[in-house]
Design an enzyme around this catalytic site. Sequence first.
Site, PDB file in Angstrom:
ATOM      1  N   LEU A 553      17.382  33.412  27.481  1.00  0.00           N
ATOM      2  CA  LEU A 553      16.309  34.361  27.158  1.00  0.00           C
ATOM      3  C   LEU A 553      15.312  34.495  28.297  1.00  0.00           C
ATOM      4  O   LEU A 553      14.638  35.512  28.424  1.00  0.00           O
ATOM      5  CB  LEU A 553      15.578  33.915  25.885  1.00  0.00           C
ATOM      6  CG  LEU A 553      16.410  33.888  24.601  1.00  0.00           C
ATOM      7  CD1 LEU A 553      15.591  33.294  23.469  1.00  0.00           C
ATOM      8  CD2 LEU A 553      16.885  35.287  24.245  1.00  0.00           C
ATOM      9  N   GLY A 554      15.185  33.462  29.087  1.00  0.00           N
ATOM     10  CA  GLY A 554      14.211  33.489  30.176  1.00  0.00           C
ATOM     11  C   GLY A 554      14.083  32.111  30.773  1.00  0.00           C
ATOM     12  O   GLY A 554      14.775  31.159  30.390  1.00  0.00           O
ATOM     13  N   GLY A 559      11.734  24.828  33.003  1.00  0.00           N
ATOM     14  CA  GLY A 559      13.097  24.891  32.499  1.00  0.00           C
ATOM     15  C   GLY A 559      13.465  26.262  31.988  1.00  0.00           C
ATOM     16  O   GLY A 559      12.767  27.247  32.212  1.00  0.00           O
ATOM     17  N   VAL A 561      15.056  28.862  28.728  1.00  0.00           N
ATOM     18  CA  VAL A 561      15.010  29.083  27.282  1.00  0.00           C
ATOM     19  C   VAL A 561      16.262  29.852  26.888  1.00  0.00           C
ATOM     20  O   VAL A 561      16.605  30.872  27.504  1.00  0.00           O
ATOM     21  CB  VAL A 561      13.750  29.867  26.871  1.00  0.00           C
ATOM     22  CG1 VAL A 561      13.715  30.059  25.364  1.00  0.00           C
ATOM     23  CG2 VAL A 561      12.488  29.127  27.325  1.00  0.00           C
ATOM     24  N   ASP A 672      -3.450  27.883  29.296  1.00  0.00           N
ATOM     25  CA  ASP A 672      -2.514  28.763  30.000  1.00  0.00           C
ATOM     26  C   ASP A 672      -2.192  29.980  29.143  1.00  0.00           C
ATOM     27  O   ASP A 672      -1.033  30.357  28.990  1.00  0.00           O
ATOM     28  CB  ASP A 672      -1.238  28.011  30.365  1.00  0.00           C
ATOM     29  CG  ASP A 672      -0.431  28.720  31.459  1.00  0.00           C
ATOM     30  OD1 ASP A 672      -1.038  29.516  32.211  1.00  0.00           O
ATOM     31  OD2 ASP A 672       0.772  28.474  31.560  1.00  0.00           O
TER      32      ASP A 672
END
Length: 867
Positions: A553-554, A559, A561, A672
């Site tokens: 997914l990204g 790391g 996903v 963030d």
Amino acid sequence: MAHASTATSPLLLLFLLLYVVAQDGARADAAATLSQGQSLGATDRLVSPGGTFALAFFAPAGGDPSRRYLGVMYAQAKEQTVPWVANRDAPVSAASAYSAAVTASGDLRVLEGDRVAWSTNTSSPLGNVTLAISDDGNLRLMAAGGGGGGQPVLVWQSFDHPGDTFLPGMGITLDRRNGAVSRTLFTSWRSPADPATGDFTLGQDPLGSAQLYIWRRSPGGGNNATYYWRSGQWANTNFVGVPWRSLYVYGFKLNGDASQGNGIISYVFNPYNSSEYRFKLNPDGTETCYMLLGTGEWETVWSQPTTRCQQYNTCGANAACAAGAKGQPVCACLKGFEPRDPAEYGSGNWTQGCVRSAPLTCETNVSGGGDGFTDLPGMKLPNSAAWQTTVGDADSCRQSCLANCSCGAYSYSIGTSCLTWGQDLVDIYKFPDGEGYELHVKVPKSILDTGSKTRRWTTVVVVVIVVVVVLAGCVLLLWKCRRRIKDKLGIAGSREETRLPSLLPVREARHDSSGPQQPDQEEAEGGKKCELPLFPLDVVAAATGDFSNANKLGEGGFGHVYKGRLPGGEEVAVKRLSRSSGQGMEEFKNEVILIAKLQHRNLVKLLGCCIQGEEKILVYEYMPNKSLDAFLFDPARRGLLDWKTRFHIIEGIARGLLYLHRDSRLRVVHRDLKASNILLDRDMNPKISDFGMARIFGGDQNQVNTNRVVGTLGYMSPEYAMEGLFSVRSDVYSFGILILEIVSGQKNSSFHRMEGPINIVGHAWQLWNAGRGEELVDPAVLAAGGAAAALRCVHMALLCVQDHACDRPDIPYVVMALGSDSSVLPMPKPPTFTLQCMSSDRDGLFRDKADESYSACDLTVTMLQGR
């Protein structure tokens, strides 16, 4: 009646006389200029227009009270702070008639009676010369322009003749044009109470390496000086000798190209609030950055050198210095080198340095021979580097040094590009905590092979010893507990439970076709609290197709996903921590602890985790619409976000922050918050994600100072980016940036191509303040008739992004104001801090990025030991 009038007349005259004298004194004290023919007396002052600086005579605190100096000083500081002194080496006597005057010839003089103690030695044929002090602390002599209506002409300014203090607006300049060398130098005071010329001087390397040096005058006096400290090469955001301090964030910047043989190289210093910071070269040789607090006191932000290892070349050539116990230096020869004179090292004398234990072969393709490199991480790079401007990557840099017999070491990073050194490596410092840069030192391969064999044998011996000790300990423990073990086995077989150590109580999640099972009966009867399921690695791998790219997914800073489907059919998002991520374990623990304990409809839900060997995996609920930025910054999908949906997202993020800041049992600051960390479910409900950088606040804490500044430039609040100070209002600032992005449909870093040094905050303020706020709103929103509500959100965003945290609203007020159209919003203050990534800065920071639209403001950054 006549008698009464006569009696009161002298009193009235006396009152009027005192009033006139007082007014004259007030005018003299508040004056900002001194005209030609006027003078400044012992008790007079020139004050800058904003009241920040003053020019006056003073006696140094703790010094000789009979001496007087003319100096520029901070008018609002509690203690006497004098960044510039005119007659530092020629004081006047307090018992004499002394003054400062702008003479008829157009120069500024300090006079003691008829004696000229100090002078600018300037003149102007234009006449009408005026002395003025500005709010940046600069003292200027200006002459009237020619022709009656011309611009004033600068005759002289104190910034061109600095003392011991580097103020915002100044430059540390090296001019090597036409074969001549001219540079700006700063000189320390002789002592804290004596402004006379001291022993230390700071300036640029006259050879043009763009490094800053501090020189120490030799004890014998004269013009002889030795190196005392070196900043290291400039790496676009900081100096390699100060790797944990991103001076670029403070407005510190290099103008000019140090790789060119001639020209002008200048360091400039322009922070967002220029009156709050100053760099001072102290009498002991330390260069210190101070920040002026609201109380009028000074706080130390940064200082070097503070240890012996930070001083220049403590251990001699080809040796590295590391801080030992109580900061004492510990010297060691680099690999492949040995002490030049071993007899001297018993007394701790390392000034002779080290020499190679075997000469280089200068061969690269010899089987079993030739030269190689030993890698030294976390180093302050040596002095006398050569820039290899034609080398574009790390491998080419290595090959370039390997092919050059005179090259003794190299280093490559994005900030410094390719640097090479000769045979002697001088001034090397081993930074603590793994900071610094990697240095590759050329040595014969025979030495590398010897070291490898030694390490292998050492490893074997250590492993054998450890195994023997562990086995002996296990045998001893089993023998002592033999009866208890037998009793346990007699009652029931032991049942091993998988735990996630030092995090949370967890339970193993078993999956079959019906989905997760309930906890074992034994666990339920024992009263154990089941908080977070622990998935086996084989289940997670099977759910994601063995982490196939088709399910990706990204990816983020720690790391990848993946989309997955559990055996029961439930869709999940799997975040797999990168094994090479050095910071990942801390963020992993943080995220597990926080999200498992926080439950809210606008926070992403953590379903479980997996920790097995080196694998650290988080399993979340699946968000079919991915993240907000996938819609907001995609021109093809942005139109799907009408105003109703955008406002729904803004309100949802605000409610999620309200829960984090006030309503949850943990008081959490996210740190963030950005569009890529806002996930959207099937119904476009926003959910705040990625709590790897979040921090928990105590019940009585309002603000925390961190040694580890993390987050994303462009979303960071000024006090957090600059000083490491964060609070719930740091999240409010990030939320304000998010509102502006949602309303405009533009990324906060997309304004670097516009004229003028502004980001989305400055752009929004300019339009809103000029009554042209609709120009900021996405045309898709205007077409749907949401202009009025969008402008109210822009108003709220400008309140959230104000410079000072105390001026920003808290989230409860934001939620209340967003839900009510009748409440009157206060006027925001104009922004002065805009952390801007201009195209020139971006190109310097990321030369290897081919994508022109890439901006440094998108990067998640970490700066250790940040204020």
